[in-house]
Scaffold this active site. Sequence first.
Site, PDB file in Angstrom:
ATOM      1  N   GLU A   1      21.705  -5.082 -31.919  1.00 24.03           N
ATOM      2  CA  GLU A   1      21.889  -4.185 -30.783  1.00 24.03           C
ATOM      3  C   GLU A   1      21.854  -5.007 -29.488  1.00 24.03           C
ATOM      4  O   GLU A   1      20.910  -5.760 -29.253  1.00 24.03           O
ATOM      5  CB  GLU A   1      20.721  -3.190 -30.821  1.00 24.03           C
ATOM      6  CG  GLU A   1      20.964  -1.899 -30.125  1.00 24.03           C
ATOM      7  CD  GLU A   1      19.791  -0.928 -30.310  1.00 24.03           C
ATOM      8  OE1 GLU A   1      18.700  -1.338 -30.754  1.00 24.03           O
ATOM      9  OE2 GLU A   1      19.969   0.254 -29.986  1.00 24.03           O
TER      10      GLU A   1
ATOM     11  N   GLU B   1      12.332   7.418 -33.948  1.00 26.81           N
ATOM     12  CA  GLU B   1      13.693   7.263 -33.412  1.00 26.81           C
ATOM     13  C   GLU B   1      13.813   5.792 -33.048  1.00 26.81           C
ATOM     14  O   GLU B   1      13.285   5.350 -32.026  1.00 26.81           O
ATOM     15  CB  GLU B   1      13.890   8.118 -32.165  1.00 26.81           C
ATOM     16  CG  GLU B   1      13.764   9.610 -32.379  1.00 26.81           C
ATOM     17  CD  GLU B   1      14.926  10.218 -33.125  1.00 26.81           C
ATOM     18  OE1 GLU B   1      15.903   9.483 -33.411  1.00 26.81           O
ATOM     19  OE2 GLU B   1      14.862  11.406 -33.434  1.00 26.81           O
TER      20      GLU B   1
ATOM     21  N   CYS C   1      19.902   3.910 -27.315  1.00 30.47           N
ATOM     22  CA  CYS C   1      20.001   3.588 -28.741  1.00 30.47           C
ATOM     23  C   CYS C   1      21.249   4.207 -29.369  1.00 30.47           C
ATOM     24  O   CYS C   1      21.600   3.882 -30.492  1.00 30.47           O
ATOM     25  CB  CYS C   1      18.740   4.020 -29.468  1.00 30.47           C
ATOM     26  SG  CYS C   1      18.292   5.695 -29.080  1.00 30.47           S
TER      27      CYS C   1
ATOM     28  N   LYS D   1       1.546   7.947 -24.864  1.00 28.21           N
ATOM     29  CA  LYS D   1       1.546   6.631 -24.205  1.00 28.21           C
ATOM     30  C   LYS D   1       2.984   6.321 -23.780  1.00 28.21           C
ATOM     31  O   LYS D   1       3.822   6.008 -24.617  1.00 28.21           O
ATOM     32  CB  LYS D   1       1.057   5.526 -25.147  1.00 28.21           C
ATOM     33  CG  LYS D   1       0.794   4.235 -24.377  1.00 28.21           C
ATOM     34  CD  LYS D   1       0.992   2.978 -25.191  1.00 28.21           C
ATOM     35  CE  LYS D   1       2.431   2.536 -25.244  1.00 28.21           C
ATOM     36  NZ  LYS D   1       3.030   2.157 -23.942  1.00 28.21           N
TER      37      LYS D   1
HETATM   38  P1  ADP Z   1      11.628  -1.763 -26.144  1.00 33.37           P
HETATM   39  O1  ADP Z   1      12.156  -3.049 -26.661  1.00 33.37           O
HETATM   40  O2  ADP Z   1      12.634  -0.721 -25.894  1.00 33.37           O
HETATM   41  O3  ADP Z   1      10.620  -1.901 -25.045  1.00 33.37           O
HETATM   42  P2  ADP Z   1       9.478  -1.236 -27.932  1.00 33.37           P
HETATM   43  O4  ADP Z   1       9.546  -0.741 -29.323  1.00 33.37           O
HETATM   44  O5  ADP Z   1       8.899  -2.595 -27.695  1.00 33.37           O
HETATM   45  O6  ADP Z   1      10.927  -1.115 -27.390  1.00 33.37           O
HETATM   46  O7  ADP Z   1       8.666  -0.227 -27.015  1.00 33.37           O
HETATM   47  C1  ADP Z   1       8.727   1.178 -27.137  1.00 33.37           C
HETATM   48  C2  ADP Z   1       7.344   1.737 -26.878  1.00 33.37           C
HETATM   49  O8  ADP Z   1       6.461   1.217 -27.877  1.00 33.37           O
HETATM   50  C3  ADP Z   1       6.735   1.357 -25.526  1.00 33.37           C
HETATM   51  O9  ADP Z   1       5.960   2.441 -25.051  1.00 33.37           O
HETATM   52  C4  ADP Z   1       5.839   0.204 -25.895  1.00 33.37           C
HETATM   53  O10 ADP Z   1       4.759   0.047 -25.002  1.00 33.37           O
HETATM   54  C5  ADP Z   1       5.331   0.638 -27.251  1.00 33.37           C
HETATM   55  N1  ADP Z   1       4.835  -0.451 -28.117  1.00 33.37           N
HETATM   56  C6  ADP Z   1       5.313  -1.706 -28.234  1.00 33.37           C
HETATM   57  N2  ADP Z   1       4.591  -2.403 -29.135  1.00 33.37           N
HETATM   58  C7  ADP Z   1       3.624  -1.560 -29.606  1.00 33.37           C
HETATM   59  C8  ADP Z   1       2.551  -1.671 -30.566  1.00 33.37           C
HETATM   60  N3  ADP Z   1       2.325  -2.802 -31.219  1.00 33.37           N
HETATM   61  N4  ADP Z   1       1.776  -0.596 -30.764  1.00 33.37           N
HETATM   62  C9  ADP Z   1       2.001   0.559 -30.114  1.00 33.37           C
HETATM   63  N5  ADP Z   1       2.987   0.724 -29.212  1.00 33.37           N
HETATM   64  C10 ADP Z   1       3.794  -0.309 -28.961  1.00 33.37           C
END
Ligand code: ADP
Length: 481
Positions: free
Chosen positions: A384, A253, A287, A178
């Site tokens: 960050e 990560e 990061c 995903k």
């Molecule tokens: P950023 O702030 O860099 O967008 P996130 O951790 O929110 O970091 O997002 C990183 C990835 O995790 C993206 O692909 C996002 O769609 C996915 N993501 C965010 N929330 C969820 C969740 N609750 N379950 C699964 N994937 C998630």
Amino acid sequence: MLKDPSLLKQAALVGEHWIPADDTGIVVTNPATGETIGCVPSLGGAETEAAIKAADAAQKLWAAKTAKERSIILRRWYDLVIENADDLALILTLEQGKPLAEAKGEILYGASFIEWFAEEARRVYGDVIPGHAEDKRIVVIKQPIGVVAAITPWNFPNAMITRKAGPALAAGCAMVLKPAEQTPFSAIALAVLAQRAGLPDGLLSVITGPARAIGAVMTGSEKVRKLTFTGSTPVGVELMRQCAPTVKKLALELGGNAPFIVFDDADLDAAVEGAIISKFRNNGQTCVCANRIYVQSGVYEAFAQKLAAKLSTLKVGNGLEQDTIFGPLIDDKAIAKVEEHITDATSKGASLMCGGSVHALGGTFFEPTVLTGVTQDMAIASEETFGPVAPLFRFEEDADVVAMSNDTEFGLASYFYTRDLARAWMVGEQLEYGMVGINTGLISTAEAPFGGIKSSGLGREGSRYGIEEFIEIKYLCFGGI
Ligand code: ADP
């Protein structure tokens, strides 16, 4: 503008089926202009289940192939990525915003993981261990872990995928991916090329749609034996929790809060160059970006001036324009975070040496910023920033700067500049980080283990250690000999 327009595919890949975007799809926009690039389908639990099922079936056949057969297909995938690097870079810049030259750099860096793991595929050796009884023999074999789920972020839309898919496929695993909602087209283009390289159907699915629904199916599935995630710490923690009931292997990560230390004896010009690479690469949105720049008293003013002077020569603009070094930030939320950190710091006594505001271009363009007089009580010291703000802290003693550097929940990257060999060893050992750059601001490469400790995550990507993440050890005990 693309040499091969079929690489910008408005469809997701579920097993062997491409599912085109319809009018319920997710619109992907260019952060530099706000214009629509295209649409991807909004898929959910059912499609994720179907992809996992296809992956499970395909993985068993893939694992039964020889390592050399897998290696050849991966190598072909690598060659196709290289052949199409210009198109892939253009797609990346359009959806992510980083300058084209930097995007091309990411494509080559991303490809290097496919190349490296195509080579490593053939070197997953087991062990024969001297036994504990005369009639017994102990043999250790290494087998692919099975179906892997991957969730990736928008800041490296290509390389964060290849860094996971390369070792997973090399080891004999299948992957259901995903990508981030902001940057799905880079992921889809990689899948198109993987198919062209002859990767069997079902081994790599790309599911676009709401993160939570897709993530819940991935983490809840018994068939998925490993989750590999790159993203924020809160989401990583939540995914870890969701993976607990099925006891999945995890690679995370997560966030960082990298210190970048400049000692009095450093080569200052080299340190300025390293700080720009480390702090401002991808406009501060990585990061491993330097988040806190600690400068020893004797060189503090000189370093600050050199840094600000150098930044004033670098161009902010659309990543497709020649000479652009700083593209837009990814979205308005990113701008808000940057502004919040600057306001907090200046309200507590820090000074703006340059920058500090949204750029004259408007939108999500922001001026490269240097803050001086920054102290540990400011938000920027513990959170960050993920933006183009260089906060300069002053320090006197080695022990103080090591203590301040380690005073964080994070432990991903760290950097320091010194010409003293003993100091380099001592500080290198004392920094509580998974990675330490000594007289360099650039540490990522396929040959080295990338990863963090503490709240920065679990596991390592790249290097010979990277493939171990996708392998289970099995011990065979031969008796009655
Ligand atoms: P950023 O702030 O860099 O967008 P996130 O951790 O929110 O970091 O997002 C990183 C990835 O995790 C993206 O692909 C996002 O769609 C996915 N993501 C965010 N929330 C969820 C969740 N609750 N379950 C699964 N994937 C998630």
